[in-house]
Enzyme design. Structure first.
Site, short mmCIF file in Angstrom:
data_model
loop_
_atom_site.label_atom_id
_atom_site.label_comp_id
_atom_site.label_asym_id
_atom_site.label_seq_id
_atom_site.Cartn_x
_atom_site.Cartn_y
_atom_site.Cartn_z
N GLU A 166 0.84 -1.21 0.00
CA GLU A 166 0.00 0.00 0.00
C GLU A 166 0.87 1.25 0.00
O GLU A 166 0.85 2.02 0.96
CB GLU A 166 -0.84 0.06 1.28
CG GLU A 166 -1.83 -1.05 1.44
CD GLU A 166 -2.43 -1.07 2.85
OE1 GLU A 166 -1.79 -0.59 3.81
OE2 GLU A 166 -3.54 -1.57 2.97
N PRO A 167 1.64 1.49 -1.05
CA PRO A 167 2.51 2.66 -1.04
C PRO A 167 1.73 3.95 -1.27
O PRO A 167 0.79 3.98 -2.07
CB PRO A 167 3.46 2.40 -2.21
CG PRO A 167 2.67 1.52 -3.14
CD PRO A 167 1.77 0.69 -2.28
N GLY A 168 2.11 4.98 -0.58
CA GLY A 168 1.53 6.30 -0.80
C GLY A 168 2.65 7.24 -1.21
O GLY A 168 2.80 7.62 -2.38
N ARG A 169 3.49 7.57 -0.23
CA ARG A 169 4.55 8.56 -0.45
C ARG A 169 5.47 8.19 -1.62
O ARG A 169 5.83 9.07 -2.42
CB ARG A 169 5.39 8.67 0.83
CG ARG A 169 6.36 9.82 0.81
CD ARG A 169 7.35 9.78 1.98
NE ARG A 169 6.78 9.33 3.22
CZ ARG A 169 6.37 10.13 4.21
NH1 ARG A 169 6.47 11.43 4.07
NH2 ARG A 169 5.86 9.63 5.31
N ARG A 224 4.44 19.69 7.29
CA ARG A 224 5.40 18.67 7.72
C ARG A 224 6.61 19.22 8.48
O ARG A 224 7.03 18.63 9.48
CB ARG A 224 5.83 17.79 6.55
CG ARG A 224 4.65 17.04 5.91
CD ARG A 224 5.06 15.96 4.94
NE ARG A 224 5.64 14.81 5.60
CZ ARG A 224 6.91 14.54 5.69
NH1 ARG A 224 7.79 15.35 5.10
NH2 ARG A 224 7.36 13.51 6.35
N TYR A 232 6.61 17.55 12.05
CA TYR A 232 7.58 16.46 12.26
C TYR A 232 9.02 16.94 12.26
O TYR A 232 9.93 16.11 12.31
CB TYR A 232 7.49 15.42 11.13
CG TYR A 232 6.11 14.96 10.76
CD1 TYR A 232 5.34 14.23 11.65
CD2 TYR A 232 5.59 15.24 9.50
CE1 TYR A 232 4.06 13.79 11.29
CE2 TYR A 232 4.32 14.79 9.13
CZ TYR A 232 3.57 14.07 10.04
OH TYR A 232 2.33 13.64 9.68
N CYS A 268 0.89 33.37 10.65
CA CYS A 268 1.24 34.07 11.89
C CYS A 268 1.69 33.12 12.98
O CYS A 268 0.99 32.91 13.98
CB CYS A 268 0.05 34.89 12.35
SG CYS A 268 -0.30 36.19 11.18
N GLU A 269 2.81 32.50 12.74
CA GLU A 269 3.41 31.55 13.69
C GLU A 269 4.91 31.64 13.51
O GLU A 269 5.39 31.52 12.37
CB GLU A 269 3.04 30.10 13.33
CG GLU A 269 1.60 29.78 13.33
CD GLU A 269 1.12 29.10 14.61
OE1 GLU A 269 1.97 28.62 15.39
OE2 GLU A 269 -0.09 29.08 14.80
N TYR A 317 1.59 14.10 1.32
CA TYR A 317 1.26 14.64 2.65
C TYR A 317 1.54 16.14 2.79
O TYR A 317 1.80 16.61 3.89
CB TYR A 317 1.99 13.86 3.75
CG TYR A 317 1.73 12.37 3.71
CD1 TYR A 317 0.47 11.87 4.01
CD2 TYR A 317 2.72 11.46 3.34
CE1 TYR A 317 0.21 10.51 3.95
CE2 TYR A 317 2.47 10.10 3.28
CZ TYR A 317 1.21 9.62 3.60
OH TYR A 317 0.96 8.27 3.53
N1 LLP Z 1 -1.09 1.83 4.67
C1 LLP Z 1 -1.49 2.26 5.88
C2 LLP Z 1 -2.34 1.41 6.70
C3 LLP Z 1 -1.09 3.52 6.35
O1 LLP Z 1 -1.47 3.93 7.53
C4 LLP Z 1 -0.27 4.34 5.53
C5 LLP Z 1 0.16 5.66 5.97
C6 LLP Z 1 0.10 3.86 4.26
C7 LLP Z 1 -0.32 2.59 3.88
C8 LLP Z 1 0.93 4.65 3.31
O2 LLP Z 1 2.21 4.89 3.82
P1 LLP Z 1 3.36 5.57 2.91
O3 LLP Z 1 3.69 4.59 1.82
O4 LLP Z 1 2.81 6.83 2.37
O5 LLP Z 1 4.48 5.78 3.86
N2 LLP Z 1 1.55 12.38 7.37
C9 LLP Z 1 2.75 11.59 7.57
C10 LLP Z 1 2.62 10.18 7.06
C11 LLP Z 1 1.44 9.45 7.67
C12 LLP Z 1 1.30 8.07 7.13
C13 LLP Z 1 0.01 7.48 7.56
N3 LLP Z 1 -0.22 6.17 7.07
C14 LLP Z 1 3.91 12.31 6.90
O6 LLP Z 1 3.70 13.38 6.34
O7 LLP Z 1 5.04 11.86 6.96
#
Ligand code: LLP
Length: 460
Positions: A293-296, A333, A337, A364-365, A393
């Site tokens: 399940e890649p996102g980033r 971010r 973080y 304003c921060e 993100y």
């Molecule tokens: N699967 C599940 C169950 C997740 O909770 C997440 C991310 C992903 C897949 C996708 O993960 P990725 O491949 O994108 O790393 N806002 C944070 C990242 C939060 C991730 C939440 N879950 C940031 O900006 O670093």
């Protein structure tokens, strides 16, 4: 300039060019701040997942975790590229629906899915529900008993999300595999075993396997493999179930700065797949289908943010602040973080970087600092600053803080720019406000039930 990935390069005029379109033209045409995505690079990243997994000869599925960047054009692209879709809320589900994404290829996640959200997912015939907790199991069972499900007698596929009890080497806020996590059933304390028993008591649910996601922005296979070892160690004590799918989640890290040494997707994916194969073989179990399940890693590097420089403040001997026309409202971010980014002077990118400046936002921060120390050529008001690797993100977590309208988003490819999210107007920003002098009290009914209406029209 190591962060020039994909089609990005500096053209003859010394201007950053993405997808064949120069950044100064993009800024003139669409305004700033502006999110610019290199469409070819997104597609290339997706294809890498397919290529590696096909070459490894494993049964697999890749679901794009759309929380990283959930807009219609991206969901459409995911469908075109043969991805499934991981959604975590009614809003993401709705985005999938209006994009025409096939419901059977949707994976529904979340640690607190509401009854309404589950109802929607069942009515739409969502392919897999990743069950996170016992309350959710009961809600699902009750809904199915009431006849909510559209699958006409067919059981609903579920995976159980487990927390394997490992720590991913990443920021605490994005680490999710440890026991003390709000997500999933804890493996060590027997919750997974109990959850398997309970699912098996519900004939309308078909347990197809297990899910884990140990965290995000991870650079090595070690955490994934440690989690798989824990799981294999625990398997003999779990009730018998048909273990067809092991979903290993997302988490593949990317470089946001030159200093970050992220492995290419191929490397991390191969390390994980080969490691998992070997561990299953050693333990004497058949390898289930491997889901990711890649996102980033799909969208992160393809996205740039363009800002226009406004005021510049010198504190001799301390620092020079260069203020841009966005900030923590379009990229939270750094503030949330401590995430680090770099910048390019997009309109004079070939000039020598002779200054180290602090790139600040306009909110304003005091903490609204995008880059603490950016090496740039001498910056002047009106210049364009481009921040790479902001595709994940950033827009997804944007806000209207200080009532800033959210930026526009464009996809660029082969010299063409396409607006895929239009910039918000001030009218957009105030669109839900009601005047104190309105003579009625107002009610929630005013928020129309978009999804319900949509479902009645499409699937009802
Ligand atoms: N699967 C599940 C169950 C997740 O909770 C997440 C991310 C992903 C897949 C996708 O993960 P990725 O491949 O994108 O790393 N806002 C944070 C990242 C939060 C991730 C939440 N879950 C940031 O900006 O670093």
């Amino acid at each position: 300039m190591p962060l020039l990935k994909g089609t990005s390069h500096i053209n003859d005029r010394g201007v950053l060019t993405i997808g064949g379109v120069a950044a100064d033209r993009l800024a003139e045409r669409f305004g700033t701040p502006l999110f610019v995505y290199d469409e070819a690079l997104i597609r290339e990243r997706v294809r890498t997942f397919h290529r590696v997994l096909q070459a490894e000869g494993v049964d697999y599925d890749v679901a794009y975790a759309c929380k990283a960047f959930c807009i219609r054009a991206m969901v459409e692209l995911a469908q075109e590229e043969g991805l499934s879709l991981d959604v975590v809320s009614g809003g993401e589900l709705y985005t999938a629906f209006i994009s025409g994404f096939p419901p059977e290829r949707i994976h529904f996640h979340g640690n607190n899915k509401s009854v309404e959200e589950l109802e929607l997912a069942l009515q739409a015939g969502v392919g897999t529900i990743i069950v996170d907790n016992f309350v959710e199991l009961e809600r699902l069972a009750a809904l199915i008993r009431e006849g909510t499900c559209s699958r006409q007698g067919q059981p609903v596929n579920v995976l159980l999300r487990m927390t394997p009890g490992v720590h991913a080497d990443t920021h605490a806020y994005i680490s999710t595999g440890q026991e003390d996590s709000k997500f999933g059933f804890d493996l060590g304390s027997g919750q997974v075993a109990e959850a398997i028993r309970r699912v098996q008591e519900i004939p309308e649910l078909r347990l197809t396997g297990l899910h884990m996601h140990i965290g995000s922005q991870i650079f090595s296979a070690a955490g994934y493999l440690a989690a798989v070892e824990r799981l294999l160690g625990a398997l003999p004590s779990l009730p018998q179930f048909s273990f067809d799918v092991l979903n290993l989640g997302g988490g593949f890290g990317i470089a946001h700065t030159e200093a970050e040494d992220a492995p290419p997707i191929e490397t991390l994916l191969l390390d994980i797949v080969r490691g998992v194969k070997a561990r299953f073989a050693d333990a004497g179990y058949a390898l289930p289908a491997l889901w990711f399940e890649p996102g980033r890693s799909i969208v992160g590097e393809a996205g740039w943010t363009l800002y226009r420089v406004g005021s510049i403040k010198d504190l001799p001997g301390v620092r020079r602040y260069v203020a841009v026309d966005g900030g923590m409202s379009d990229n939270i971010r750094p503030a949330l973080y401590g995430a680090r980014y770099t910048a390019l002077l997009a309109n004079r990118a070939r000039e020598a970087a002779t200054e180290t400046v602090t790139v600040a936002g306009k909110l304003c921060e005091s903490g609204d600092v995008l880059i603490e120390a950016a090496d740039l050529p001498p910056v002047r008001p009106g210049d364009l600053i481009a921040v790479p690797a902001t595709g994940a993100y950033a827009f997804a977590m944007s806000s209207n803080y200080n009532r800033l309208p959210r930026p526009a988003v464009v996809f660029v490819r082969n010299g063409k720019a396409r607006l895929v999210v239009r910039r918000e107007t001030y009218a957009d920003v105030v669109r839900f406000d009601r005047s104190l002098s309105a003579d009625d009290e107002g009610s929630e009914d005013e928020a129309s039930d978009d999804v319900g209406a949509f479902l009645k029209g499409e699937w009802g």
